[in-house]
Write an enzyme that holds these catalytic residues in place. Sequence first.
Site, short mmCIF file in Angstrom:
data_model
loop_
_atom_site.label_atom_id
_atom_site.label_comp_id
_atom_site.label_asym_id
_atom_site.label_seq_id
_atom_site.Cartn_x
_atom_site.Cartn_y
_atom_site.Cartn_z
CB CYS A 85 46.46 60.72 -2.28
SG CYS A 85 45.80 59.59 -1.05
N1 LIG Z 1 46.91 56.03 1.86
C1 LIG Z 1 46.58 57.29 2.06
O1 LIG Z 1 47.39 58.09 2.51
C2 LIG Z 1 45.17 57.78 1.78
C3 LIG Z 1 44.80 59.03 2.30
C4 LIG Z 1 43.53 59.50 2.06
C5 LIG Z 1 42.65 58.74 1.27
N2 LIG Z 1 43.04 57.55 0.76
C6 LIG Z 1 42.06 56.80 -0.04
O2 LIG Z 1 41.57 55.72 0.75
C7 LIG Z 1 41.30 54.58 -0.06
C8 LIG Z 1 42.06 53.38 0.44
O3 LIG Z 1 43.45 53.67 0.36
P1 LIG Z 1 44.55 52.86 1.17
O4 LIG Z 1 45.81 53.65 1.05
O5 LIG Z 1 44.05 52.50 2.52
O6 LIG Z 1 44.66 51.55 0.28
P2 LIG Z 1 45.37 50.17 0.69
O7 LIG Z 1 45.71 49.50 -0.58
O8 LIG Z 1 46.43 50.42 1.72
O9 LIG Z 1 44.22 49.36 1.42
C9 LIG Z 1 43.10 48.89 0.79
C10 LIG Z 1 42.77 47.52 1.34
O10 LIG Z 1 41.54 47.09 0.80
C11 LIG Z 1 41.62 45.69 0.57
N3 LIG Z 1 40.56 45.35 -0.38
C12 LIG Z 1 40.54 45.51 -1.72
N4 LIG Z 1 39.36 45.10 -2.22
C13 LIG Z 1 38.62 44.68 -1.18
C14 LIG Z 1 37.31 44.16 -1.05
N5 LIG Z 1 36.51 44.01 -2.10
N6 LIG Z 1 36.90 43.81 0.18
C15 LIG Z 1 37.70 43.96 1.25
N7 LIG Z 1 38.94 44.46 1.20
C16 LIG Z 1 39.38 44.83 0.00
C17 LIG Z 1 43.03 45.47 0.10
O11 LIG Z 1 43.43 44.14 0.29
C18 LIG Z 1 43.80 46.45 1.00
O12 LIG Z 1 44.24 45.84 2.19
C19 LIG Z 1 41.65 55.01 -1.48
O13 LIG Z 1 40.51 55.48 -2.11
C20 LIG Z 1 42.63 56.15 -1.27
O14 LIG Z 1 42.63 57.04 -2.35
C21 LIG Z 1 44.28 57.03 1.02
#
Ligand SMILES: NC(=O)c1ccc[n+]([C@@H]2O[C@H](COP(=O)([O-])OP(=O)(O)OC[C@H]3O[C@@H](n4cnc5c(N)ncnc54)[C@H](O)[C@@H]3O)[C@@H](O)[C@H]2O)c1
Length: 444
Positions: free
Chosen positions: A272
């Site tokens: 992030c």
């Molecule tokens: N991790 C955090 O602390 C956090 C906090 C707030 C916001 N975010 C935001 O949330 C979003 C996701 O982050 P995250 O940390 O959960 O990422 P992550 O990488 O942990 O999870 C994303 C998941 O999406 C899957 N994926 C990718 N493409 C896909 C598709 N086309 N169809 C289905 N699944 C698919 C991946 O395999 C993965 O398991 C990002 O935009 C991030 O900036 C993350």
Amino acid sequence: MKEEFIKLITDKGARIGVIGLGYVGLPLLVEFARSGFNVTGFEVDEHKAAEINAGRSYIGDVVGSAVRELVHADRLRATTDFQYLKDCDAVIFCVPTPLRKTKEPDVSYILAAAEQIQKSLRRGQLIVLESTTYPGTTDEVLLPMFEEMGLKLDEDFLLAFSPERVDPGNPQFQTHNIPKVVGGCTQDSTEAASHLYSQIVNDVHSVSSARVAEAAKLLENTFRAVNIGMANEMARLCYALNIDTWEVIRAAATKPFGFMPFYPGPGIGGHCIPLDPHYLSWKARQHGFDSRFIGLAEEVNSRMPEHVVTLVVDGLNDERKSLKGSRVLLLGVAYKKDINDVRESPALSIIDRLRAKGADVRYHDPFVEEVRFDDAHTEGGGEALSSVELTDAELKAADCVVIVTDHSGIDYHHVTALAPLIVDTRIALNGDLRRASHARIIRL
Ligand SMILES: NC(=O)c1ccc[n+]([C@@H]2O[C@H](COP(=O)([O-])OP(=O)(O)OC[C@H]3O[C@@H](n4cnc5c(N)ncnc54)[C@H](O)[C@@H]3O)[C@@H](O)[C@H]2O)c1
């Protein structure tokens, strides 16, 4: 169609789909299932889908027993087959939003997931994007894709953005007690999405548009990046002036108004804070606007790994040792305490820099068994480095121990008893430990 949708939610008759079961998506999926909905998670990673269906969790904040119970109760399942999106009344997507090498937004994951939604879009669905992204993504990119299918917003489907604020590893704030911001492309979309989230979150804050919700998320994270940048600059200045930065911040924080403490560290990491501000500055550039705070914060924050190396070099120098040939043990490589996430972790950059100067680098992290390095960064290319055990011999053999991540489970008393020199980048060592320490301690 808003009224029908709201009734379906109130009756818990709605089926909810979550696309992307990572740090954000899996807790969300579990929370909806726990509040009585029938939920399906959609993943491209077959292993993750199989783990969930076997009743196991691979995310620290989600306990395996919760997944198991919900899977056995037939309320939660995961699939890699996107055809089942058709069966869902609400589809929320939480896919990654990384940066390209040029530091421009990479919305390809959003587009790939949106294409799947597009194929199965039907009358009656609410679609919500949760991935952090630039203002305008929902209106300018998603809405035209969905309207292309001949369906009309409000009459046939609803579309909203609601940013995620989950803080992995934080036991105090989890999905239900973190207020949720919701902004729809229309008033109906806002109301429907707000009603959906109110089933699992105590406090929903509706805003007038998806753009406001998108911008609010970027403001939150840019605010952190800029203020951490300020604290990091202060740390470097205090080091030059030989003043204890932490004492300065603690003293300033006694002011009961107008000051909010931020703390320096070895650099910013995670999915992030290092990335999100670039989504805002990119959008700003499209409008001929130069967001200078963002650029400056990045510049200051990205220098911190080099500053940590300077502290190590200075510490060794006082012992008449050079960094070349010295053994340096990093404690922690995750980007923050008590989690296993190494994405953008400053530890990787510190390791690269120490190795480039000839140090023999090892690390211990109870959460991270192994880290991999890109070919471009590492001599020899693409190899893995594994966590070593924190034995007496390991601590004694290190010329310098660098605390990069302040994991709670580490016995810091033991570390200060055996290590000769410690660089503490996180104020992991409190006053008592420092006073009793046999080690020489350099703090950021
Ligand atoms: N991790 C955090 O602390 C956090 C906090 C707030 C916001 N975010 C935001 O949330 C979003 C996701 O982050 P995250 O940390 O959960 O990422 P992550 O990488 O942990 O999870 C994303 C998941 O999406 C899957 N994926 C990718 N493409 C896909 C598709 N086309 N169809 C289905 N699944 C698919 C991946 O395999 C993965 O398991 C990002 O935009 C991030 O900036 C993350």
